[in-house]
Design a protein around this motif. Structure first.
Motif, PDB file in Angstrom:
ATOM      1  N   ILE A  18      16.997   0.396   2.965  1.00  0.00           N
ATOM      2  CA  ILE A  18      17.250  -0.985   3.344  1.00  0.00           C
ATOM      3  C   ILE A  18      16.155  -1.839   2.707  1.00  0.00           C
ATOM      4  CG2 ILE A  18      15.983  -0.753   5.541  1.00  0.00           C
ATOM      5  CD1 ILE A  18      17.985  -2.764   6.751  1.00  0.00           C
ATOM      6  N   PRO A  19      16.512  -2.999   2.121  1.00  0.00           N
ATOM      7  CA  PRO A  19      15.478  -3.866   1.556  1.00  0.00           C
ATOM      8  C   PRO A  19      14.618  -4.458   2.668  1.00  0.00           C
ATOM      9  CG  PRO A  19      17.636  -4.927   1.398  1.00  0.00           C
ATOM     10  CD  PRO A  19      17.853  -3.536   1.933  1.00  0.00           C
ATOM     11  N   ALA A  20      13.330  -4.544   2.398  1.00  0.00           N
ATOM     12  CA  ALA A  20      12.368  -5.047   3.378  1.00  0.00           C
ATOM     13  C   ALA A  20      11.493  -6.115   2.718  1.00  0.00           C
ATOM     14  CB  ALA A  20      11.510  -3.902   3.903  1.00  0.00           C
ATOM     15  N   ILE A  21      11.578  -7.317   3.238  1.00  0.00           N
ATOM     16  CA  ILE A  21      10.771  -8.429   2.740  1.00  0.00           C
ATOM     17  C   ILE A  21       9.512  -8.508   3.588  1.00  0.00           C
ATOM     18  CG2 ILE A  21      10.689 -10.926   2.386  1.00  0.00           C
ATOM     19  CD1 ILE A  21      13.867 -10.691   2.403  1.00  0.00           C
ATOM     20  N   LEU A  33       8.831  -7.591  -1.882  1.00  0.00           N
ATOM     21  CA  LEU A  33      10.064  -6.928  -1.483  1.00  0.00           C
ATOM     22  C   LEU A  33       9.891  -5.447  -1.777  1.00  0.00           C
ATOM     23  CD1 LEU A  33      13.152  -6.896  -0.740  1.00  0.00           C
ATOM     24  CD2 LEU A  33      13.551  -7.081  -3.193  1.00  0.00           C
ATOM     25  N   ALA A  34      10.240  -4.631  -0.814  1.00  0.00           N
ATOM     26  CA  ALA A  34      10.163  -3.186  -1.000  1.00  0.00           C
ATOM     27  C   ALA A  34      11.372  -2.571  -0.296  1.00  0.00           C
ATOM     28  CB  ALA A  34       8.845  -2.641  -0.437  1.00  0.00           C
ATOM     29  N   VAL A  50       2.264  -0.505   7.904  1.00  0.00           N
ATOM     30  CA  VAL A  50       3.540  -0.541   7.203  1.00  0.00           C
ATOM     31  C   VAL A  50       3.639   0.575   6.162  1.00  0.00           C
ATOM     32  CG1 VAL A  50       5.124  -1.937   5.847  1.00  0.00           C
ATOM     33  CG2 VAL A  50       3.717  -3.018   7.606  1.00  0.00           C
ATOM     34  N   CYS A  51       4.760   1.261   6.234  1.00  0.00           N
ATOM     35  CA  CYS A  51       5.095   2.329   5.300  1.00  0.00           C
ATOM     36  C   CYS A  51       6.438   1.989   4.676  1.00  0.00           C
ATOM     37  CB  CYS A  51       5.177   3.661   6.043  1.00  0.00           C
ATOM     38  SG  CYS A  51       5.642   5.066   5.006  1.00  0.00           S
ATOM     39  N   TYR A  52       6.532   2.125   3.366  1.00  0.00           N
ATOM     40  CA  TYR A  52       7.773   1.880   2.633  1.00  0.00           C
ATOM     41  C   TYR A  52       8.230   3.195   2.000  1.00  0.00           C
ATOM     42  CZ  TYR A  52       6.330  -3.011   2.987  1.00  0.00           C
ATOM     43  OH  TYR A  52       5.939  -4.240   3.457  1.00  0.00           O
ATOM     44  N   LEU A  86      12.972  -8.040   7.731  1.00  0.00           N
ATOM     45  CA  LEU A  86      11.825  -8.905   7.515  1.00  0.00           C
ATOM     46  C   LEU A  86      10.652  -8.238   8.219  1.00  0.00           C
ATOM     47  CD1 LEU A  86      10.576 -11.575   6.511  1.00  0.00           C
ATOM     48  CD2 LEU A  86      11.222 -12.572   8.724  1.00  0.00           C
ATOM     49  N   VAL A  87       9.635  -7.894   7.439  1.00  0.00           N
ATOM     50  CA  VAL A  87       8.462  -7.226   7.984  1.00  0.00           C
ATOM     51  C   VAL A  87       7.339  -8.258   8.019  1.00  0.00           C
ATOM     52  CG1 VAL A  87       6.947  -5.221   7.781  1.00  0.00           C
ATOM     53  CG2 VAL A  87       9.256  -5.124   6.815  1.00  0.00           C
ATOM     54  N   ARG A  88       7.060  -8.764   9.194  1.00  0.00           N
ATOM     55  CA  ARG A  88       5.990  -9.760   9.346  1.00  0.00           C
ATOM     56  C   ARG A  88       4.691  -8.981   9.507  1.00  0.00           C
ATOM     57  NH1 ARG A  88       7.110 -15.085  10.622  1.00  0.00           N
ATOM     58  NH2 ARG A  88       5.428 -14.964  12.104  1.00  0.00           N
ATOM     59  N   VAL A  89       3.744  -9.248   8.615  1.00  0.00           N
ATOM     60  CA  VAL A  89       2.542  -8.424   8.505  1.00  0.00           C
ATOM     61  C   VAL A  89       1.274  -9.257   8.546  1.00  0.00           C
ATOM     62  CG1 VAL A  89       3.787  -6.736   7.079  1.00  0.00           C
ATOM     63  CG2 VAL A  89       2.429  -8.513   5.961  1.00  0.00           C
ATOM     64  N   ASP A  90       0.181  -8.566   8.762  1.00  0.00           N
ATOM     65  CA  ASP A  90      -1.148  -9.115   8.519  1.00  0.00           C
ATOM     66  C   ASP A  90      -1.655  -8.362   7.296  1.00  0.00           C
ATOM     67  OD1 ASP A  90      -3.491 -10.513   8.694  1.00  0.00           O
ATOM     68  OD2 ASP A  90      -4.320  -9.287  10.306  1.00  0.00           O
ATOM     69  N   GLN A  91      -1.652  -9.046   6.160  1.00  0.00           N
ATOM     70  CA  GLN A  91      -1.996  -8.443   4.871  1.00  0.00           C
ATOM     71  C   GLN A  91      -3.504  -8.473   4.654  1.00  0.00           C
ATOM     72  OE1 GLN A  91       0.025  -7.204   2.125  1.00  0.00           O
ATOM     73  NE2 GLN A  91      -1.977  -6.622   1.389  1.00  0.00           N
ATOM     74  N   THR A  92      -4.083  -7.329   4.355  1.00  0.00           N
ATOM     75  CA  THR A  92      -5.474  -7.251   3.931  1.00  0.00           C
ATOM     76  C   THR A  92      -5.510  -7.395   2.417  1.00  0.00           C
ATOM     77  OG1 THR A  92      -6.051  -5.763   5.739  1.00  0.00           O
ATOM     78  CG2 THR A  92      -7.532  -5.786   3.842  1.00  0.00           C
ATOM     79  N   GLY A  93      -6.191  -8.414   1.915  1.00  0.00           N
ATOM     80  CA  GLY A  93      -6.319  -8.592   0.472  1.00  0.00           C
ATOM     81  C   GLY A  93      -5.019  -8.999  -0.184  1.00  0.00           C
ATOM     82  N   VAL A  94      -4.791  -8.475  -1.384  1.00  0.00           N
ATOM     83  CA  VAL A  94      -3.621  -8.839  -2.175  1.00  0.00           C
ATOM     84  C   VAL A  94      -2.449  -7.905  -1.855  1.00  0.00           C
ATOM     85  CG1 VAL A  94      -5.045  -9.806  -4.012  1.00  0.00           C
ATOM     86  CG2 VAL A  94      -4.332  -7.422  -4.157  1.00  0.00           C
ATOM     87  N   ALA A  95      -1.233  -8.400  -2.039  1.00  0.00           N
ATOM     88  CA  ALA A  95      -0.047  -7.585  -1.794  1.00  0.00           C
ATOM     89  C   ALA A  95       0.532  -7.024  -3.080  1.00  0.00           C
ATOM     90  CB  ALA A  95       1.017  -8.403  -1.070  1.00  0.00           C
ATOM     91  N   CYS A  96       0.281  -7.686  -4.205  1.00  0.00           N
ATOM     92  CA  CYS A  96       0.915  -7.316  -5.463  1.00  0.00           C
ATOM     93  C   CYS A  96       0.049  -6.376  -6.294  1.00  0.00           C
ATOM     94  CB  CYS A  96       1.229  -8.579  -6.269  1.00  0.00           C
ATOM     95  SG  CYS A  96       2.163  -8.247  -7.778  1.00  0.00           S
ATOM     96  N   HIS A  97       0.692  -5.419  -6.956  1.00  0.00           N
ATOM     97  CA  HIS A  97      -0.030  -4.458  -7.798  1.00  0.00           C
ATOM     98  C   HIS A  97      -0.660  -5.125  -9.027  1.00  0.00           C
ATOM     99  CE1 HIS A  97       3.900  -4.503  -9.817  1.00  0.00           C
ATOM    100  NE2 HIS A  97       3.221  -4.201 -10.905  1.00  0.00           N
ATOM    101  N   THR A  98      -0.308  -6.398  -9.278  1.00  0.00           N
ATOM    102  CA  THR A  98      -0.926  -7.132 -10.393  1.00  0.00           C
ATOM    103  C   THR A  98      -2.241  -7.784  -9.978  1.00  0.00           C
ATOM    104  OG1 THR A  98       0.208  -9.212  -9.898  1.00  0.00           O
ATOM    105  CG2 THR A  98       1.346  -7.652 -11.374  1.00  0.00           C
ATOM    106  N   GLY A  99      -2.608  -7.632  -8.705  1.00  0.00           N
ATOM    107  CA  GLY A  99      -3.843  -8.222  -8.197  1.00  0.00           C
ATOM    108  C   GLY A  99      -3.661  -9.628  -7.649  1.00  0.00           C
ATOM    109  N   ARG A 100      -2.422 -10.058  -7.510  1.00  0.00           N
ATOM    110  CA  ARG A 100      -2.134 -11.376  -6.943  1.00  0.00           C
ATOM    111  C   ARG A 100      -1.799 -11.235  -5.466  1.00  0.00           C
ATOM    112  NH1 ARG A 100      -0.332 -11.283 -12.181  1.00  0.00           N
ATOM    113  NH2 ARG A 100      -0.943 -13.068 -13.468  1.00  0.00           N
TER     114      ARG A 100
END
Length: 132
Positions: A18-21, A33-34, A50-52, A86-100
């Motif tokens: 299932i797609p997870a935003i 999106l994962a 969170v685990c994808y 919809l996965v509402r999260v508390d993100q530590t640092g960056v979310a993207c593998h590009t460093g963004r």
């Protein structure tokens, strides 16, 4: 309601996914999106981390295992059709593998894609190699 009962209402695709935003819970910023399978959702609900499901590696992907950029679950929502999360999260640092901060940094403008978010962390420092 148990986790098993919750998951019975999820409409997984033919591959069991299932797609997870992922969305930052306090700002509403869309991070990424994962994909999740049943086991990833169960783990996320049980641990609060969170685990994808990685389609490329065909394995669980615990956000932050490699990079340290962890997502803590705040709230999990299922859409009206039961086929998107919809996965509402508390993100530590960056979310993207590009460093963004977000994976959604490319904007269609004047017939081209433009980058509107800076690289905040060097991907090589996060992963030990460059991601493009």
């Amino acid at each position: 309601m148990s986790a098993a009962q919750l998951l019975d209402e999820v409409r997984f695709d033919a591959d069991g996914l299932i797609p997870a935003i992922a969305q930052q819970h306090d700002t509403g910023e869309v991070l990424m999106l994962a994909w999740m399978n049943r086991a990833a959702i169960e783990e996320t609900l049980a641990t609060g981390r969170v685990c994808y499901w990685s389609r490329s590696r065909q394995a669980p992907w615990r956000k932050g295992d490699t990079s340290g950029q962890v997502q803590r679950l705040v709230e999990l929502r299922l859409d009206c059709d039961g086929d998107a999360m919809l996965v509402r999260v508390d993100q530590t640092g960056v979310a993207c593998h590009t460093g963004r901060r977000s994976c959604f940094f490319r904007v269609a403008k004047d017939g081209a894609w433009h980058t509107d978010l800076p690289v905040l962390q060097d991907p090589e420092a996060l992963y030990g190699h460059r991601h493009e």
